[in-house]
Design a protein around this motif. Structure first.
Motif, mmCIF file in Angstrom:
data_model
loop_
_atom_site.group_PDB
_atom_site.id
_atom_site.type_symbol
_atom_site.label_atom_id
_atom_site.label_comp_id
_atom_site.label_asym_id
_atom_site.label_seq_id
_atom_site.Cartn_x
_atom_site.Cartn_y
_atom_site.Cartn_z
ATOM 1 N N LEU A 121 -8.488 8.674 9.236
ATOM 2 C CA LEU A 121 -7.286 8.115 10.046
ATOM 3 C C LEU A 121 -6.758 7.108 9.280
ATOM 4 N N THR A 122 -5.497 7.095 8.927
ATOM 5 C CA THR A 122 -4.653 6.125 8.335
ATOM 6 C C THR A 122 -3.876 5.259 9.332
ATOM 7 N N ALA A 123 -4.277 4.063 9.742
ATOM 8 C CA ALA A 123 -3.642 3.155 10.853
ATOM 9 C C ALA A 123 -2.559 2.658 10.466
ATOM 10 N N ASP A 124 -1.350 2.444 11.385
ATOM 11 C CA ASP A 124 -0.364 1.580 11.046
ATOM 12 C C ASP A 124 0.487 1.901 10.109
ATOM 13 N N CYS A 125 0.807 3.090 9.847
ATOM 14 C CA CYS A 125 1.652 3.608 8.650
ATOM 15 C C CYS A 125 3.155 3.276 8.971
ATOM 16 N N THR A 126 3.848 2.957 7.466
ATOM 17 C CA THR A 126 5.221 2.723 7.529
ATOM 18 C C THR A 126 6.025 3.630 6.868
ATOM 19 N N GLN A 147 -0.039 17.049 -0.411
ATOM 20 C CA GLN A 147 -1.000 16.057 0.628
ATOM 21 C C GLN A 147 0.094 15.237 1.071
ATOM 22 N N LEU A 148 -0.457 14.868 2.576
ATOM 23 C CA LEU A 148 0.219 13.653 3.230
ATOM 24 C C LEU A 148 -0.275 12.419 2.491
ATOM 25 N N LEU A 149 0.848 11.965 2.067
ATOM 26 C CA LEU A 149 0.539 10.578 1.455
ATOM 27 C C LEU A 149 0.726 9.482 2.526
ATOM 28 N N MET A 150 -0.139 8.616 3.153
ATOM 29 C CA MET A 150 0.207 7.833 4.090
ATOM 30 C C MET A 150 0.251 6.254 3.528
ATOM 31 N N THR A 151 1.111 5.604 3.612
ATOM 32 C CA THR A 151 1.347 4.352 3.308
ATOM 33 C C THR A 151 1.379 3.331 4.436
ATOM 34 N N PRO A 153 0.671 -1.275 5.055
ATOM 35 C CA PRO A 153 0.420 -2.662 4.350
ATOM 36 C C PRO A 153 -1.012 -2.713 4.494
ATOM 37 N N ALA A 154 -1.391 -3.665 3.470
ATOM 38 C CA ALA A 154 -2.894 -3.915 3.281
ATOM 39 C C ALA A 154 -3.054 -5.534 2.976
ATOM 40 N N PHE A 155 -4.293 -5.942 3.266
ATOM 41 C CA PHE A 155 -4.731 -7.074 2.981
ATOM 42 C C PHE A 155 -3.627 -8.169 3.199
ATOM 43 N N GLY A 156 -3.563 -7.956 4.705
ATOM 44 C CA GLY A 156 -2.763 -8.850 5.451
ATOM 45 C C GLY A 156 -1.240 -8.963 5.011
ATOM 46 N N GLY A 157 -0.700 -7.614 4.626
ATOM 47 C CA GLY A 157 0.495 -7.413 4.168
ATOM 48 C C GLY A 157 0.922 -7.980 2.570
ATOM 49 N N ASN A 158 -0.027 -8.368 2.053
ATOM 50 C CA ASN A 158 0.174 -8.846 0.654
ATOM 51 C C ASN A 158 0.268 -7.553 -0.346
ATOM 52 N N ILE A 160 0.629 -3.012 -0.704
ATOM 53 C CA ILE A 160 1.098 -2.048 -0.215
ATOM 54 C C ILE A 160 0.101 -0.769 -0.605
ATOM 55 N N ALA A 161 -0.773 -0.057 0.691
ATOM 56 C CA ALA A 161 -1.698 1.123 -0.047
ATOM 57 C C ALA A 161 -1.236 2.329 0.569
ATOM 58 N N THR A 162 -1.356 3.548 -0.417
ATOM 59 C CA THR A 162 -0.910 4.563 -0.179
ATOM 60 C C THR A 162 -2.402 5.617 -0.020
ATOM 61 N N ILE A 163 -2.691 6.043 0.771
ATOM 62 C CA ILE A 163 -3.915 6.700 1.337
ATOM 63 C C ILE A 163 -3.680 8.389 1.552
ATOM 64 N N ALA A 164 -4.652 9.218 1.096
ATOM 65 C CA ALA A 164 -4.662 10.641 1.372
ATOM 66 C C ALA A 164 -5.791 10.796 1.977
ATOM 67 N N CYS A 165 -6.090 12.093 2.656
ATOM 68 C CA CYS A 165 -7.188 12.714 2.954
ATOM 69 C C CYS A 165 -7.198 13.883 2.478
ATOM 70 N N PRO A 166 -7.656 14.314 1.276
ATOM 71 C CA PRO A 166 -7.579 15.633 0.674
ATOM 72 C C PRO A 166 -8.474 16.322 0.997
ATOM 73 N N TYR A 167 -9.621 16.171 1.629
ATOM 74 C CA TYR A 167 -10.967 17.098 1.940
ATOM 75 C C TYR A 167 -11.106 17.527 3.446
ATOM 76 N N ASN A 168 -10.452 16.694 4.362
ATOM 77 C CA ASN A 168 -10.597 17.071 5.632
ATOM 78 C C ASN A 168 -9.309 17.384 6.287
ATOM 79 N N ARG A 169 -9.357 17.958 7.344
ATOM 80 C CA ARG A 169 -8.251 18.404 8.097
ATOM 81 C C ARG A 169 -8.511 18.225 9.801
ATOM 82 N N PRO A 170 -7.582 17.638 10.226
ATOM 83 C CA PRO A 170 -6.111 17.378 10.039
ATOM 84 C C PRO A 170 -6.077 16.118 9.231
#
Length: 348
Positions: A121-126, A147-151, A153-158, A160-170
């Motif tokens: 789960l990627t939280a607080d996506c923008t 793939q769903l690319l989920m972006t 803010p990370a490290f206190g907003g300093n 931006i992280a883009t995260i994927a979940c390629p090997y599990n669903r949903p």
């Protein structure tokens, strides 16, 4: 896990007191975009008691199908029955993507459901988009497509992280309210409703609700405002917000603020704009005495017009502003208010 079994973009359609929350319509708008890229359809998951009649509203905002889980145990939100219901829907229907609003309910529900269905789960996506993972091809590593690319803010907003979940669903994400756009409602749309109920067996994990006490909101929801006059620490004091309130009154707008103002106890958190506050998209956003830290900008950069007033010519807020005034807000804002009053009076 056979990833090929998982199809479709699903949205948790949050409702409270049999009224669908705005975040559900926003997520349906984004789900339509994602589904188009994947050549699939959009399904809303509606949980509650006596909620079937709400399904057509979801169709108007883009749901191709609505799965309704209707049960008295779901009348009011409780973690255990809602987590059981949504995880059961996922296990039964196998969506490729599951979107949940990052509301108080969604932030409680999303992680528990993702754990039960054994996915990430990627939280607080923008930002959400369909693309390749890894983003750039790596020698010796297969680059996976669609793939769903989920972006987020990370490290206190300093950063931006883009995260994927390629090997599990949903592929699951919670999404901040206000960052996605609703579609224009399709008037008269009728929902394709499918009813499903996994059954509920109350046990010691089921919380008993003894009473619900609702507070009366005394402020306008800043997410609905067309004009926001927002103040930061540079305003100087809670009393000095009076000059911002005067400007907002002339414009028919609403006062909002930065986190520093809330932390100082000058304004309630309901008025906070930013990464840890609310994301807003007004027609006009006045940033007065706000330096423009990335955490604040993340909550207002999609405003149509941004006007910044700050005595520091190097303040980062000017990098995102459409119009900027360098100077003392105590002199500039009252003059602006008086000029607008004169313009309005002359136009009558």
């Amino acid at each position: 896990m056979n990833l090929e079994e998982y199809k479709g973009v699903y949205v948790f359609a949050q409702q409270v007191d049999n009224e669908i929350s705005s975040i559900a319509f926003e997520l349906l708008g984004k789900a339509k975009d994602l589904a188009k890229d994947l050549n699939t359809d959009v399904t809303a998951v509606l949980l509650g008691s006596g909620v079937k009649e709400l399904a057509d509203q979801l169709a108007e905002y883009g749901a191709d199908k609505v799965i309704v889980v209707d049960d008295p145990e779901l009348k009011d939100y409780r973690t255990e029955p809602y987590a059981h219901a949504l995880s059961s829907v996922i296990n039964q229907y196998k969506p490729e993507i599951m979107l949940v609003g990052a509301t108080a309910i969604g932030r409680d529900l999303g992680p528990r459901v993702s754990a039960r269905v054994a996915t990430g789960l990627t939280a607080d996506c923008t930002v959400l988009e369909i693309g390749d993972f890894p983003l750039q091809a790596v020698p010796g590593q297969e680059q996976l497509h669609n793939q769903l690319l989920m972006t987020r803010p990370a490290f206190g907003g300093n950063t931006i992280a883009t995260i994927a979940c390629p090997y599990n669903r949903p592929q699951m994400a919670t999404v901040r309210a206000g960052v996605m756009q609703k579609i224009e409602p399709i008037k008269g749309a009728k929902a394709n409703v499918e009813e499903y109920n996994p059954g509920f067996t109350p046990d010691n994990k089921y919380v008993e609700i003894l009473d619900i006490v609702k507070s009366v909101a005394e402020t306008v929801d800043i997410m609905d405002a067309k004009i926001l006059v927002s103040g930061g620490r540079g305003v100087g004091s809670p009393e000095n917000f009076k000059i911002l309130e005067d400007l907002a009154e002339v414009l028919g707008g609403t006062v909002s603020c930065s986190r520093a103002v809330v932390d100082s106890g000058w304004k309630p958190k309901d008025l906070q704009v930013g990464q840890t506050g609310k994301t807003v998209r007004p027609n006009v956003y006045f940033a007065i005495g706000i330096s423009g830290a990335i955490q604040h900008v993340a909550g207002m950069e999609e405003s149509d017009i941004i006007v910044a007033i700050n005595k520091d010519a190097d303040a980062p807020i000017f990098d995102v502003a459409d119009y900027g005034v360098v100077g003392d807000l105590n002199k500039i804002v009252p003059k602006l208010t008086e000029a607008l009053k004169a313009e309005i009076a002359a136009a009558k």
